[in-house]
Design a protein around this motif. Structure first.
Motif, PDB file in Angstrom:
ATOM      1  N   ALA A  38     -59.031   2.838  16.104  1.00 14.56           N
ATOM      2  CA  ALA A  38     -59.438   1.449  16.315  1.00 14.56           C
ATOM      3  C   ALA A  38     -60.714   1.116  15.553  1.00 14.56           C
ATOM      4  CB  ALA A  38     -59.631   1.172  17.804  1.00 14.56           C
ATOM      5  N   TYR A  54     -54.991   0.096  17.603  1.00 11.58           N
ATOM      6  CA  TYR A  54     -55.312   0.734  18.880  1.00 11.58           C
ATOM      7  C   TYR A  54     -54.132   1.616  19.270  1.00 11.58           C
ATOM      8  CZ  TYR A  54     -59.363  -2.325  19.359  1.00 11.58           C
ATOM      9  OH  TYR A  54     -60.563  -2.955  19.159  1.00 11.58           O
ATOM     10  N   ASP A  99     -55.395  -0.337  26.240  1.00 12.64           N
ATOM     11  CA  ASP A  99     -55.538   1.113  26.121  1.00 12.64           C
ATOM     12  C   ASP A  99     -56.045   1.734  27.422  1.00 12.64           C
ATOM     13  OD1 ASP A  99     -54.541   1.419  23.623  1.00 12.64           O
ATOM     14  OD2 ASP A  99     -56.456   1.742  22.622  1.00 12.64           O
TER      15      ASP A  99
END
Length: 600
Positions: A38, A54, A99
């Protein structure tokens, strides 16, 4: 790290596969990985999905299932906060929140870290101008300040302070060359701002000088650096084993060895100054980064010795690095350090077994008995759990399977809260083989090993409807299939079965037996686990080399062993003379691990 990237198997064979013990060294303390991607690329011009992204749920599932679920998650300050002390960017914040949700669902924990080296790049006509905190910024009237970093962390705190899956804030990756600024002053101010925001999460305090463990006292002398009213912090150092400490590994192992004959011990030697400082000051400490390349197995010894020393000090640690994008940069030497699995999570990185030898002492990591890879199991699947202290002796089960061996039990609590005991096949102090109970609900399950009623190990397990894995002759899930050939002569008579492998005393391994057609019709019998709930032959596809085999049976065979599934497929005669080929299997669209066969 400094570099940033712009019918049933014969009983004897099955018994050998199910009770083969994988040696696991005694492990210590919480371990995890850095997940990096990321933070890649230009802060303002990089393309999402190729130059940065991500990570997705399987990455978190994979490492959590291996008791490496402490994720040091790399982000980029400028992407999350495009204007100094301005609002957080909703798109990137949304990715980060997703995430965290992935990690939480997997049973993992996240430490958020801006990968900025105590810098923030100003956006000057879409050209990045990196500025050191509290220093004049060349070509700009704007100064990036400690207050700006504190503002960033307070806004991150506002989002995550009540989220238990975010276990820590890592203030900054590898501050270095701070000019007129003082990193300790900055770290203290940011920590104080977080605490003033009513947030008592764990805070990681990295050191100046790239957080180098060996030179820690060069920067900080003998005294502790910060004061924390919550007393919830770790000092964080990094350590690599190449000659310039960078983790780029620009020289070969032989070149490094020529310069340092004690190379095997370099990780231990470089750790000692940081250990001494932490011990003298009686403060908690953490190794945020360490890693080795996968291009020479001798580095594994270096890593193992280092981790043994880390275990001895009781320090947590996170390996550098993982992330799905690492597979896209094979020409970069830094990609050699990656422990991201390949082949759709069915092939582990070379470094992984060493890392798995040093997980938490009370951890159990579970994988299919067919091979220690992937991250999911299925109801009814044969599984192997690895750890320490499961039992005082070794015992294999007798039929019918019971739920206790040598005082040990495996208890699963599934996503619906249902608790069940697993049928056991084998137990030793470091390994316990069991069958996932047939009624376990899909989703994350917690796994506990009990002995005498006391919990001796904890872990997580991702349960899916199907998780097909194929047995291989050397128990790893890779290489020649643990299978046999059923040969039918032109007159319709059947020959005795022929195994696809044999033991080679020279190598100490099972090796392929070349398969000859000789004018006969050949049926391949593959054995696996995790797919008895599938649709059967109609939903199973077997590709052998470039040829598609005709599947006549798939599922749990009549008079089969509990948890053992089988596929029978007719082999095309066009495979004659093909040599070694790869066999791929999908069951209702879910891929199994690739295996090999050899034809003559």
């Amino acid at each position: 790290m400094r570099t940033t990237i712009v019918l049933s198997m014969r009983a004897g064979v099955l018994a050998a596969l199910l009770t083969a013990v994988t040696g696991v060294a005694e492990g210590q303390y919480m371990r995890g990985v850095n997940v990096s991607q990321a933070e890649w690329g230009d802060p303002f011009n990089a393309t999402y999905g190729t130059e940065f992204s991500y990570p997705t749920a399987p990455t978190f599932n994979y490492f959590a299932a291996r008791s490496l679920g402490f994720i040091r998650l790399q982000v980029l300050w400028e992407r999350l906060q495009p204007t100094l002390s301005g609002p957080l960017d909703p798109t990137n914040l949304g990715y980060l929140q997703q995430d965290v949700a992935y990690a939480k669902a997997a049973g993992g924990l996240v430490s958020i870290v801006p990968h900025n080296e105590a810098r923030y790049a100003l956006n000057e006509s879409y050209v990045a101008n990196p500025c050191i905190i509290d220093n004049p910024c060349p070509g700009s009237t704007v100064m990036v300040t400690t207050a700006d970093l504190a503002n960033f962390w307070v806004q991150i705190s506002n989002v995550f302070k009540d989220e238990p899956a975010v276990v820590a804030y890592d203030l900054m990756n590898e501050p270095h060359d701070m000019g007129v600024a003082n990193w300790v002053t900055t770290a203290q101010a940011v920590l104080s701002a977080i605490r003033s925001n009513g947030d008592n999460k764990l805070v990681m305090i990295p050191g100046d000088g790239w957080s180098n463990a060996t030179y820690w006292t060069t920067y900080y002398g003998s005294n502790p650096l910060i004061s924390d009213p919550a007393n919830k912090y770790y000092y964080e150092a990094h350590e690599y084993f190449d000659s310039d400490f960078s983790g780029t590994y620009a020289e070969t192992y032989d070149q490094e060895l020529a310069a340092n004959p004690q190379l095997e011990e370099v990780g231990v030697t470089r750790l000692l100054p940081f250990v001494s400082w932490c011990t003298t000051n009686n403060v908690p400490c953490y190794l945020g980064e360490y890693g080795i390349p996968n291009n020479d197995p001798r580095w594994l010894t270096v890593l193992d010795k280092f981790l043994t020393a880390l275990d001895g000090q009781g320090m947590p640690g996170t390996y550098w690095a993982a992330g799905e994008l690492w597979a896209t940069v094979p020409t970069c030497s830094c990609s050699l350090l990656s422990v991201q699995p390949s082949n759709n999570f069915t092939t582990d990185a070379e470094q992984l077994p060493t890392l798995l030898a040093h997980v938490a002492p009370s951890a159990i990591r579970t994988a299919s008995t067919a091979g220690s890879f992937g991250w999911a199991t299925a109801p009814g699947e044969l599984a192997a759990g690895y750890g320490n202290g499961f039992a005082t002796g070794t015992m294999a089960a007798t039929l019918p399977l019971g739920t206790e061996l040598q005082g040990a039990e495996v208890q699963l609590t599934d996503s619906s809260g249902t608790v069940s005991l697993a049928p056991l096949l084998y137990v030793s102090p470091t390994q316990i083989n069991y069958q996932v109970p047939a009624g376990v609900a899909t989703g994350m399950a917690t796994v506990q090993v009990l002995n005498g009623g006391a919990v001796v190990a904890n872990g997580v397990l991702e349960v899916q409807t199907l998780a097909p894995t194929i047995f291989t002759a050397n128990y790893t899930g890779q290489g020649v299939a643990a299978a046999y050939i059923q040969r039918v002569h032109p007159d319709g008579t059947q020959a005795p079965i022929e195994y696809t492998f044999t033991y080679d005393s020279g190598s100490g391994q099972n090796v392929a037996v070349p398969i000859a057609f000789d004018g006969d019709t050949l049926y391949l019998d593959l054995f696996g686990t995790g797919f008895d709930k599938a649709s059967g032959a109609s939903g199973t596809v077997v590709t052998v080399g470039t040829a598609t085999a005709s599947v006549t049976f798939s599922g749990f065979p009549p008079q089969g062993f509990a948890g053992e599934d089988q596929i029978v497929a007719q082999l095309p005669a066009s495979l004659a003379g093909a040599g070694q080929v790869t066999v791929t299997v999908t069951v209702d669209g879910v891929a199994a691990n690739p295996v090999t066969l050899t034809f003559q």
